[in-house]
Design a protein around this motif. Structure first.
Motif, mmCIF file in Angstrom:
data_model
loop_
_atom_site.group_PDB
_atom_site.id
_atom_site.type_symbol
_atom_site.label_atom_id
_atom_site.label_comp_id
_atom_site.label_asym_id
_atom_site.label_seq_id
_atom_site.Cartn_x
_atom_site.Cartn_y
_atom_site.Cartn_z
ATOM 1 N N GLU A 134 0.828 -1.217 0.000
ATOM 2 C CA GLU A 134 0.000 0.000 0.000
ATOM 3 C C GLU A 134 0.856 1.259 0.000
ATOM 4 O OE1 GLU A 134 -3.155 2.312 2.972
ATOM 5 O OE2 GLU A 134 -2.549 0.231 3.387
ATOM 6 N N LEU A 135 1.903 1.242 0.823
ATOM 7 C CA LEU A 135 2.782 2.414 0.904
ATOM 8 C C LEU A 135 3.572 2.607 -0.389
ATOM 9 C CD1 LEU A 135 4.152 2.021 4.551
ATOM 10 C CD2 LEU A 135 2.460 3.677 3.742
ATOM 11 N N LEU A 136 4.063 1.493 -0.951
ATOM 12 C CA LEU A 136 4.884 1.579 -2.158
ATOM 13 C C LEU A 136 4.089 2.045 -3.367
ATOM 14 C CD1 LEU A 136 7.082 -1.636 -1.808
ATOM 15 C CD2 LEU A 136 7.903 0.721 -1.795
ATOM 16 N N THR A 137 2.810 1.692 -3.423
ATOM 17 C CA THR A 137 2.002 2.007 -4.606
ATOM 18 C C THR A 137 1.091 3.207 -4.401
ATOM 19 O OG1 THR A 137 0.309 0.418 -3.889
ATOM 20 C CG2 THR A 137 2.031 -0.389 -5.385
ATOM 21 N N SER A 138 1.220 3.884 -3.273
ATOM 22 C CA SER A 138 0.356 5.032 -3.018
ATOM 23 C C SER A 138 0.664 6.166 -3.997
ATOM 24 C CB SER A 138 0.538 5.527 -1.583
ATOM 25 O OG SER A 138 1.829 6.078 -1.415
ATOM 26 N N ASP A 139 -0.325 7.016 -4.196
ATOM 27 C CA ASP A 139 -0.151 8.154 -5.098
ATOM 28 C C ASP A 139 1.002 9.050 -4.635
ATOM 29 O OD1 ASP A 139 -2.249 7.243 -6.608
ATOM 30 O OD2 ASP A 139 -3.734 8.579 -5.683
#
Length: 540
Positions: free
Chosen positions: A59-64
């Motif tokens: 989630e953190l790596l792919t967040s906007d």
């Protein structure tokens, strides 16, 4: 009888070889131990990121936000690197291969922007071109109430380029000065024009020098914290510092891991280029190519050199002097009085870091210069990892280690000096190794033949000869430590102020005038480091 003599001689040689290899083994162990100690804190970045749950990590790596920060960082690094090449290479050619008037002067002014810390340069440009800056004040009477903003990507690229392009300038110029001019003359005899000779002959030869400087610029742009923060542009370093301040260590660790991977990637490219240059032939008897006659291009060339010098030197120093003159007797106003203890704190930290670095650099540099095994250069290369790691990532790693494993060292001067040693040890290693390589190995052999122990031979023979290189390394570490911003902000003891923390404090509060004196002192001290570079360079 002859066979027996040969046997005794061979046995004596084997014994001598075994005795000589013992010090090198000890040297390798010490050097590896130092390297592992310096690299240990960096392991935290991956360990801390590994503690995050997989779903949360994805989630953190792919967040906007992460995607945006990654693209912003890549845009900044790419823009600064390309712009530095466009400025540094022409300046190197003008000062090394043309009949440019006052070449010595322009050589010095082209290298001197390195003495201005980029965050001080950013302060100056905001003060000059910001919404309430000098330019806005000058244009207001003319009815111009708004000027283009200096903040954002373009402002960050402008400032970082102006204060990092000398890396490209110095490495390119060094390549041009060592270039064999007969090759160019041979190309000219084949009816090549000056431009064709440069494109086909000179450019391929100096390309490694250009690439080396460009990679240094890329590494600096990737790791810089002060300029993007002042220019209000979100990149990895700024976001990591903000997440650290908000105590969101999980996201800070993920961003740190991504930033560290990018930094190690740049270091790997630099390592490959360095390996490719190791076997390069440099003719000691080469002569430089004939000077390029600028003709009617002489005036534009002088205008180009003058414009760069004005932006990089005249403008920031002029702004600092304006701050000083405007502040007047109110210099200590606003509750931010500068105290002499801040200067002593800076000097004490820098002196301690320099002393430890030169001691730790000696075994590593000697092993790299004189070792014959495949691992001889590993400790030296390992130290450069610390140099490649951004100060904000290193600060975060040491904060975590201090809190979890050595709480009695958290927010202590010891931990802060350790951070400086990790960051700047390669500077001492590089100058010391280059000095050791200039010492004839036969001197050591002669001392050993007189019965001196290897350590005694080194102390009596090598150490006096490499002392200038050691002193140069200590000076570079001292001056670079004085300017280090993010690690100092994150690791200093509470209430412990230095030049850089005070400058950062007063600019954040808007009291630019109070930053004038410490900023001018920092620039002056940093200028001393340029003497080390310029004294070693052939500017004739």
């Amino acid at each position: 009888m002859g066979t027996k003599d040969r046997y005794e001689r061979l046995r004596e040689q084997a014994t001598t070889s075994e005795r000589d290899s013992s010090p090198h083994t000890l040297l390798a162990v010490v050097s590896l131990a130092i390297s592992l100690l310096l690299l240990a804190p960096l392991v935290w970045v991956f360990l801390r990121a590994g503690e995050i749950e997989f779903a949360r990590a994805v989630e953190l790596l792919t967040s906007d936000t992460t995607v945006s920060v990654t693209l912003n960082t890549l845009a900044l690094v790419t823009g600064v690197t390309l712009a530095s090449i466009l400025i540094g290479v022409p300046l190197a050619i003008l000062t090394a291969q043309t009949d440019l008037p006052f070449k010595r002067f322009w050589t010095i002014t082209s290298a001197l922007p390195l003495v201005v810390p980029s965050y001080i340069g950013a302060f100056a440009f905001v003060s000059a071109f910001g919404p309430r800056g000098v330019l806005a004040d000058l244009l207001a009477p003319l009815g111009i109430e708004q000027i283009p903003t200096i903040y954002g990507l373009h402002g960050a690229i402008l400032v970082l380029t102006l204060f990092t392009y000398p890396y490209v300038f110095l490495t390119t110029r060094a390549s041009l000065l060592s270039f064999d001019g007969t090759v160019v003359e041979a190309a000219r005899t084949l009816n090549h024009t000056r431009w064709e000779a440069f494109r086909r002959v000179t450019l391929p030869q100096i390309a490694p020098g250009i690439a080396a400087g460009a990679l240094l610029v890329a590494l600096y742009a990737l790791s810089d914290f002060g300029t993007p923060a002042i220019m209000q542009y979100d990149v990895f370093t700024r976001m990591i510092y903000n997440e650290f301040g908000a105590r969101r260590l999980d996201y800070a660790s993920v961003l740190s891991m991504l930033l560290l991977v990018m930094a190690l990637g740049i270091l790997a490219v630099e390592s490959r280029l360095s390996a490719g240059r190791d076997g390069a032939y440099v003719s000691s008897g080469s002569r430089r190519p004939g000077l390029i006659r600028l003709g009617y291009w002489k005036a534009p060339a002088l205008l180009f050199c003058g414009a760069i010098a004005s932006l990089c030197l005249v403008l920031p120093i002029g702004i600092l002097l304006q701050w000083l003159l405007r502040s007047g007797t109110g210099y200590s106003g606003g509750g931010f009085a500068f105290e002499a203890s801040y200067a002593w704190n800076s000097v004490g930290l820098a002196a301690a870091a320099a002393a430890i670095c030169v001691v730790a650099a000696l075994p590593i540099a000697y092993l790299s210069a004189r070792g014959s095994s495949g691992i001889s250069s590993l400790p030296e290369r390992a130290t450069y990892v610390g140099y490649a790691v951004p100060g904000v990532v290193l600060g975060l790693a040491l904060v975590y280690l201090g809190l979890r494993y050595v709480p009695f060292l958290y927010q202590s001067v010891i931990l802060l000096v350790f951070a400086y040693v990790i960051r700047f040890l390669p500077q001492a290693v590089g100058t010391t190794e280059s000095s050791i390589l200039q010492v004839d190995p036969s001197y050591i052999e002669a001392a050993r033949s007189l019965g001196y122990h290897p350590l005694s031979a080194f102390r009596k023979v090598v150490l006096p000869l490499v002392a200038p290189g050691i002193a140069a390394g200590a000076a570079l570490v001292f001056l670079t430590t004085m300017k280090e911003l993010p690690a100092t902000l994150m690791l200093r003891p509470t209430g412990f102020e230095t030049f850089v923390t005070y400058i950062w404090l007063v600019q954040g509060a808007g009291y630019y005038g109070q930053a004038a004196v410490p900023a001018l002192v920092l620039v002056g001290l940093s200028g001393l480091s340029m003497l080390v570079i310029l004294r070693r360079e052939d500017t004739s």
